[in-house]
Design a protein around this motif. Structure first.
Motif, PDB file in Angstrom:
ATOM      1  N   GLY A  95      -8.029 -14.313   9.853  1.00  0.00           N
ATOM      2  CA  GLY A  95      -6.861 -14.833   9.147  1.00  0.00           C
ATOM      3  C   GLY A  95      -6.187 -13.813   8.256  1.00  0.00           C
ATOM      4  O   GLY A  95      -5.044 -14.021   7.822  1.00  0.00           O
ATOM      5  N   LEU A  96      -6.876 -12.717   7.967  1.00  0.00           N
ATOM      6  CA  LEU A  96      -6.276 -11.656   7.146  1.00  0.00           C
ATOM      7  C   LEU A  96      -5.253 -10.883   7.980  1.00  0.00           C
ATOM      8  O   LEU A  96      -5.526 -10.494   9.114  1.00  0.00           O
ATOM      9  CB  LEU A  96      -7.360 -10.702   6.653  1.00  0.00           C
ATOM     10  N   LYS A  97      -4.070 -10.674   7.411  1.00  0.00           N
ATOM     11  CA  LYS A  97      -3.032  -9.895   8.077  1.00  0.00           C
ATOM     12  C   LYS A  97      -2.944  -8.518   7.422  1.00  0.00           C
ATOM     13  O   LYS A  97      -2.747  -8.421   6.206  1.00  0.00           O
ATOM     14  CB  LYS A  97      -1.681 -10.600   7.979  1.00  0.00           C
ATOM     15  N   VAL A  98      -3.113  -7.481   8.217  1.00  0.00           N
ATOM     16  CA  VAL A  98      -3.053  -6.107   7.717  1.00  0.00           C
ATOM     17  C   VAL A  98      -2.057  -5.324   8.557  1.00  0.00           C
ATOM     18  O   VAL A  98      -2.142  -5.317   9.786  1.00  0.00           O
ATOM     19  CB  VAL A  98      -4.432  -5.412   7.762  1.00  0.00           C
ATOM     20  N   ARG A  99      -1.126  -4.677   7.907  1.00  0.00           N
ATOM     21  CA  ARG A  99      -0.116  -3.869   8.595  1.00  0.00           C
ATOM     22  C   ARG A  99      -0.207  -2.434   8.102  1.00  0.00           C
ATOM     23  O   ARG A  99      -0.097  -2.180   6.907  1.00  0.00           O
ATOM     24  CB  ARG A  99       1.285  -4.420   8.329  1.00  0.00           C
ATOM     25  N   ALA A 241       5.854  -4.400   4.471  1.00  0.00           N
ATOM     26  CA  ALA A 241       5.902  -5.767   3.946  1.00  0.00           C
ATOM     27  C   ALA A 241       6.893  -6.614   4.750  1.00  0.00           C
ATOM     28  O   ALA A 241       6.636  -7.801   5.031  1.00  0.00           O
ATOM     29  CB  ALA A 241       6.285  -5.749   2.477  1.00  0.00           C
ATOM     30  N   VAL A 242       8.026  -6.034   5.110  1.00  0.00           N
ATOM     31  CA  VAL A 242       9.019  -6.755   5.917  1.00  0.00           C
ATOM     32  C   VAL A 242       8.443  -7.095   7.289  1.00  0.00           C
ATOM     33  O   VAL A 242       8.643  -8.195   7.824  1.00  0.00           O
ATOM     34  CB  VAL A 242      10.300  -5.919   6.055  1.00  0.00           C
ATOM     35  N   GLU A 243       7.677  -6.166   7.859  1.00  0.00           N
ATOM     36  CA  GLU A 243       7.108  -6.401   9.192  1.00  0.00           C
ATOM     37  C   GLU A 243       6.066  -7.516   9.189  1.00  0.00           C
ATOM     38  O   GLU A 243       5.753  -8.082  10.232  1.00  0.00           O
ATOM     39  CB  GLU A 243       6.492  -5.096   9.712  1.00  0.00           C
ATOM     40  N   LEU A 244       5.513  -7.841   8.012  1.00  0.00           N
ATOM     41  CA  LEU A 244       4.551  -8.938   7.922  1.00  0.00           C
ATOM     42  C   LEU A 244       5.220 -10.313   7.859  1.00  0.00           C
ATOM     43  O   LEU A 244       4.573 -11.328   8.048  1.00  0.00           O
ATOM     44  CB  LEU A 244       3.675  -8.765   6.675  1.00  0.00           C
ATOM     45  N   VAL A 245       6.518 -10.313   7.583  1.00  0.00           N
ATOM     46  CA  VAL A 245       7.237 -11.592   7.485  1.00  0.00           C
ATOM     47  C   VAL A 245       7.365 -12.219   8.869  1.00  0.00           C
ATOM     48  O   VAL A 245       7.848 -11.567   9.801  1.00  0.00           O
ATOM     49  CB  VAL A 245       8.634 -11.393   6.860  1.00  0.00           C
ATOM     50  N   PRO A 246       6.955 -13.465   9.046  1.00  0.00           N
ATOM     51  CA  PRO A 246       7.059 -14.107  10.377  1.00  0.00           C
ATOM     52  C   PRO A 246       8.512 -14.178  10.832  1.00  0.00           C
ATOM     53  O   PRO A 246       9.412 -14.461  10.041  1.00  0.00           O
ATOM     54  CB  PRO A 246       6.501 -15.514  10.137  1.00  0.00           C
ATOM     55  N   VAL A 247       8.730 -13.923  12.110  1.00  0.00           N
ATOM     56  CA  VAL A 247      10.084 -13.978  12.660  1.00  0.00           C
ATOM     57  C   VAL A 247      10.414 -15.422  13.027  1.00  0.00           C
ATOM     58  O   VAL A 247       9.628 -16.108  13.672  1.00  0.00           O
ATOM     59  CB  VAL A 247      10.189 -13.080  13.918  1.00  0.00           C
TER      60      VAL A 247
END
Length: 247
Positions: A95-99, A241-247
């Motif tokens: 569940g952890l999101k890492v970019r 941070a922007v790339e982690l935002v759901p589309v």
């Protein structure tokens, strides 16, 4: 919604000056963005380890992390070590999101930092005249990464209207000492060497030793904890941070 945490991920070194410099850089970043949770971490040799930092952030309630690799070229550490470390961390924390963002890279704006470090070195050595420069980096078996150093060297040389050679501390020729001797063979006597490293350690020390032995009149310190480097860390974070935002 809480902003993703920022982990500034360096390679690490047995030299304590390296970790101290990375921590000072992260302190610069924190001063610019006190609203963010910002941590330093290392792939190996220095503490805290990346996995330990991720564990701490998860315990604190963070479920999104942006990793900014504190690397100057897109070589093995960036393409293999960083993805592996992130894969191990996310496997432990479902569940952890890492970019991971792009590496710091060789931004033209870093030439301002190089110039500042070089002025400091020339002032210490009481040098007023230059007729050649050497831009010394770590070096890698990745030819494209080495070519990026050579491009930055050409840009730096054009700015100062001086001949500049890229040199490398390992893997790729020429070494800093060889580059200095080549300029001296052309009759140049006032040759300075810039350390294109983020922090002190074995390789920058070796570059300085070989360059001075070959006749360089000054060797600058690494880039270090400079606001321009800190701003680049935050610029990389913003994209991640922007790339982690759901589309």
């Amino acid at each position: 919604m809480t902003a993703p945490a920022l982990v500034a991920l360096a390679h690490g070194s047995r030299d304590p000056r390296s970790a101290a410099t990375i921590n000072a850089l992260v302190a610069e970043v924190r001063a610019m963005r006190p609203d963010l949770r910002i941590e330093a971490a290392f792939l190996e040799l220095s503490k805290p380890a990346f996995g330990k930092v991720v564990d701490k952030l998860v315990r604190a309630g963070h479920d999104e992390i942006v990793v900014v690799p504190l690397l100057l070229t897109e070589a093995y550490h960036a393409t293999v070590d960083v993805p592996r470390a992130i894969a191990e961390a996310t496997e432990r924390h479902p569940g952890l999101k890492v970019r991971a963002t792009e590496v710091l890279g060789l931004e033209p704006r870093f030439l301002e930092v190089l110039d500042m470090r070089m002025r400091e070195a020339l002032r210490t050595a009481r040098v007023r005249e230059l007729d050649a420069l050497v831009l010394a980096a770590a070096g890698t078996s990745d030819a494209l990464a080495n070519q990026s150093v050579a491009r930055l060297a050409r840009l730096w040389g054009a700015h100062h209207k001086l001949p500049v050679t890229a040199a490398f501390a390992s893997t790729a020729p020429p070494a800093a000492g060889e580059a200095v001797r080549a300029f001296r063979a052309e009759g140049r006597r006032h040759i300075a060497v810039a350390s294109l490293f983020l922090a002190p350690g074995f390789l920058p020390d070796r570059v300085a030793e070989l360059a001075l032995e070959a006749g360089a009149i000054a060797v600058s310190e690494p880039l270090g904890a400079h606001p321009e480097v800190a701003r680049t860390v935050l610029a990389r974070y913003a994209v991640g941070a922007v790339e982690l935002v759901p589309v």
